[in-house]
Design an enzyme around this catalytic site. Structure first.
Site, PDB file in Angstrom:
ATOM      1  CB  THR A  13      -0.777   2.068  -4.032  1.00  0.00           C
ATOM      2  OG1 THR A  13      -0.954   0.731  -3.572  1.00  0.00           O
ATOM      3  CG2 THR A  13      -1.223   3.037  -2.963  1.00  0.00           C
ATOM      4  CB  THR A  83       5.360  -0.276  -4.235  1.00  0.00           C
ATOM      5  OG1 THR A  83       4.399  -0.776  -3.308  1.00  0.00           O
ATOM      6  CG2 THR A  83       5.153   1.201  -4.483  1.00  0.00           C
TER       7      THR A  83
HETATM    8  N1  ASP Z   1      -0.781  -3.662  -4.101  1.00  0.00           N
HETATM    9  C1  ASP Z   1      -0.157  -2.526  -4.701  1.00  0.00           C
HETATM   10  C2  ASP Z   1       0.535  -2.959  -5.979  1.00  0.00           C
HETATM   11  O1  ASP Z   1       1.681  -3.346  -5.956  1.00  0.00           O
HETATM   12  C3  ASP Z   1       0.781  -1.924  -3.757  1.00  0.00           C
HETATM   13  C4  ASP Z   1       1.374  -0.644  -4.216  1.00  0.00           C
HETATM   14  O2  ASP Z   1       1.232  -0.184  -5.314  1.00  0.00           O
HETATM   15  O3  ASP Z   1       2.071  -0.064  -3.359  1.00  0.00           O
HETATM   16  O4  ASP Z   1      -0.086  -2.912  -7.000  1.00  0.00           O
END
Ligand code: ASP
Length: 323
Positions: A13, A83
């Site tokens: 993200t 994340t």
């Molecule tokens: N879908 C994303 C990922 O883990 C979520 C994020 O980065 O917060 O790539």
């Protein structure tokens, strides 16, 4: 020694731009690094993807990329990462990379174009942490929401909150205050590092065990895996049928680790008796993860078996403290 930070981008993200159907990882590590306004900073894109596509093979590639940066004179490495699985990659790096410099993983819960986007604050906090030489003693750390978390303990506990990350067993080891890391707890007694390392050549499956489990999931996992991690109830307990299936797997030479499916899950060693209890599982030759959650126990077993280590070297029954 003058400071030389590197940003290694993997996607997530923090690197998204709006697309027709929603946010997609697209920004380069260079774009992220230049937003920091730091003089001596290198950047490299290792991947540009969602973290659900980052597994043991990608962690191995990332470990090599970090080692290249260390050889190139980096004094700190920042990894930008989705994340959803940042805790897994952080722990895989803790197993694989013997770094004498800070390795800091960060990401964002909100895309850069959203109101209250947290990526730039997290990246800055990660850069402050990577500039602090003492952080190297902690192994790779995860920095989000101004908190510094140990790779072995950190976990994502919320799907969307900017305060999604905690280290349930002990709390964060430090915080970022006025652009400086404040290290509140000392480094772990032992690093999570494996004594030998090899690329991910083994298949290890996590089996979630529910109340009254009939053992079929464990049985089928045993037919296609080199190792099994049980996400057991409570302190790692499983039904009698699941325990019997796990015991058969161990007898067939397939290591089985029991863990807890609790968010703050610890496994016991000698409190309960009877079918599926920890005492019976240990007597049957299973090993226990102590405080590692199922995803991290899987990585430890997978990389450890790949390097030819034995289950009880990987999960010793007598070890004290976190790593
Ligand atoms: N879908 C994303 C990922 O883990 C979520 C994020 O980065 O917060 O790539």
């Amino acid at each position: 020694m003058s400071e030389q930070l590197t940003v290694l981008g993997t996607g997530g993200t923090i690197s998204t731009l709006p697309g027709a159907d929603g946010a997609i990882p697209r920004m380069t590590a260079d774009e992220l690094a230049s937003s920091l306004g730091v003089d001596r900073i290198r950047s490299k894109d290792v991947f540009t993807r969602s973290s659900r596509e980052i597994g043991p093979a990608e962690a191995w590639i990332l470990a090599s990329a970090i080692e290249d940066e260390i050889r190139g004179g980096a004094t700190g490495v920042i990894v930008t990462h989705g994340t959803d699985t940042i805790e897994e990659t952080a722990y895989a790096l803790a197993l694989l990379v013997d770094a004498r410099i800070p390795i800091v993983l960060t990401g964002a819960m909100r895309s850069p174009h959203m109101p209250g986007a947290d990526g730039s604050a997290n990246l800055r906090a990660a850069a402050c942490t990577a500039s602090c030489a003492e952080v190297a003693d902690y192994g790779p750390v995860v920095v989000l929401h101004d908190e510094i978390h140990l790779a072995s303990l950190v976990t994502k506990t919320h799907g969307v909150s900017v305060a999604a990350f905690t280290s349930p067993a002990a709390g964060p080891v430090g915080r970022i205050v006025e652009n400086e890391p404040l290290l509140l707890l000392g480094p772990p007694r032992r690093k999570a590092l494996l004594s030998r390392r090899a690329g991910p050549a083994k298949r290890v499956e996590i089996v979630n065990v529910c109340g009254g489990d009939d053992g079929l999931a464990v049985e089928s996992a045993a037919q296609r895996s080199d190792g099994i991690v049980l996400a057991g109830t409570g302190a790692g307990h499983v039904s009698a049928a699941a325990a019997a299936a796990a015991q058969r797997a161990v007898a067939d030479g397939i290591p089985v680790v029991f863990t807890s499916r609790c968010a703050d899950g610890l496994t016991l060693a000698g409190t309960y008796g009877g079918p599926g209890s920890e005492t019976e599982l240990l007597r049957a030759g299973l090993v226990r993860s102590r405080f590692l959650n199922p995803a991290k126990a899987r990585l430890r077993l997978l990389f450890g078996l790949s390097a030819g280590l034995e289950p009880d070297e990987l999960f010793p029954s007598t070890e004290k403290g976190a790593s």
